[in-house]
Design an enzyme around this catalytic site. Structure first.
Site, PDB file in Angstrom:
ATOM      1  N   HIS A  92       0.799  -1.179   0.126  1.00 46.66           N
ATOM      2  CA  HIS A  92       0.040   0.139  -0.031  1.00 46.66           C
ATOM      3  C   HIS A  92       0.757   1.435   0.030  1.00 46.66           C
ATOM      4  CE1 HIS A  92       0.159  -0.108   4.739  1.00 46.66           C
ATOM      5  NE2 HIS A  92       0.452   1.020   4.246  1.00 46.66           N
ATOM      6  N   GLU A 123      -5.271   0.766   0.050  1.00 47.34           N
ATOM      7  CA  GLU A 123      -4.853  -0.675   0.239  1.00 47.34           C
ATOM      8  C   GLU A 123      -5.142  -1.545  -0.760  1.00 47.34           C
ATOM      9  OE1 GLU A 123      -3.675  -1.635   3.154  1.00 47.34           O
ATOM     10  OE2 GLU A 123      -4.350  -0.194   4.704  1.00 47.34           O
TER      11      GLU A 123
END
Length: 250
Positions: free
Chosen positions: A138, A143
């Site tokens: 990330h 994410e």
């Protein structure tokens, strides 16, 4: 893409600081995109040292930070505003009004995100964006699986990110579950990107991001498509990239 392998963390930090200082010298009123976390600390320390010696001034620099925990005040010791003040801003001559960090206490987080996107546009865009990278690839709080087209947005933190960040809090329960974060689109719109990585624990993520396919499951892999990216890492972080046959500079 340029990839530089440094002997260790300190050498990596100096090289990254050199790249940032060159940007500031070349364009004194540049817009720096800044990152938090353990990896950039050495870079900021080096910049402070050069400022203290009179080699560098940040008097005209503007800055925007990548992200902030939702629910933490700027004075909370684990807020990213507090991190930036203690690691950089309080030790250089950057004007307080020229430093911008998302407001973790915003009553309307969505409006805060929209205002931040406008702020970046009004500043003329980001000249150099500094990035770190998480163990799952990330960047900022984008994410795995997140849309590459997102701008600044409210993020629900994954369990792996909460687990990784719990060391900064007294208990896991105190780790915020949400954050405000620039999106991949904001990052990719920066004119230049500088990523710093350090340690064996990042080696797998680095290899997947820069020797593997571009995929939402490894958010940092999108950087392969940016026209001006510099990756600076120590040997421990880059060794699997080297083993995969990717060319690096010493």
């Amino acid at each position: 893409m340029r990839i530089y392998q440094s002997e260790d963390y300190n050498a990596m930090s100096r090289r990254a600081a050199n790249i940032i200082s060159a940007q500031v010298i070349y364009k004194p009123d540049c817009v720096l995109g800044l990152a938090t976390g353990g990896t950039p600390v050495g870079t900021y320390k080096q910049l402070v040292e050069w400022y203290s010696k009179g080699d560098l001034t940040f008097a005209e620099v503007r800055s925007v930070n990548l992200d902030e925990y939702l629910g933490l005040s700027p004075h909370h010791e684990q807020s990213y505003r507090y991190f930036m003040q203690t690691n950089l801003f309080d030790h250089i001559d950057i004007k307080p009004e020229n430093t911008h960090v998302l407001n973790g206490l915003a009553k309307d987080p969505e409006a805060e995100c929209a205002a931040y996107n406008k702020l970046i546009r009004d500043l003329g865009g980001i000249d150099l964006q500094l990035l770190g990278m998480g163990h799952n690839g990330h960047i900022a709080f984008n994410e795995p699986g997140d849309d590459f087209g997102l701008e600044t947005h409210v993020v629900t933190l994954t369990e792996s990110t909460i687990e990784a960040n719990k060391r900064f809090f007294e208990s896991r329960d105190e780790v915020p579950r949400h954050a405000l974060s620039m999106g991949i689109k904001n990052i990719m719109n920066a004119r230049r990107i500088l990523m710093v990585v350090s340690g064996e624990d990042k080696a797998d993520a680095v290899c997947k991001a820069f020797a593997g396919p571009v995929t939402k499951e490894v958010p940092a892999s999108i950087l392969q498509l940016h026209p001006d990216v510099t990756l600076v890492g120590d040997k421990a972080a880059l060794h699997k990239l080297v083993e995969a046959g990717v060319t690096v500079c010493g």
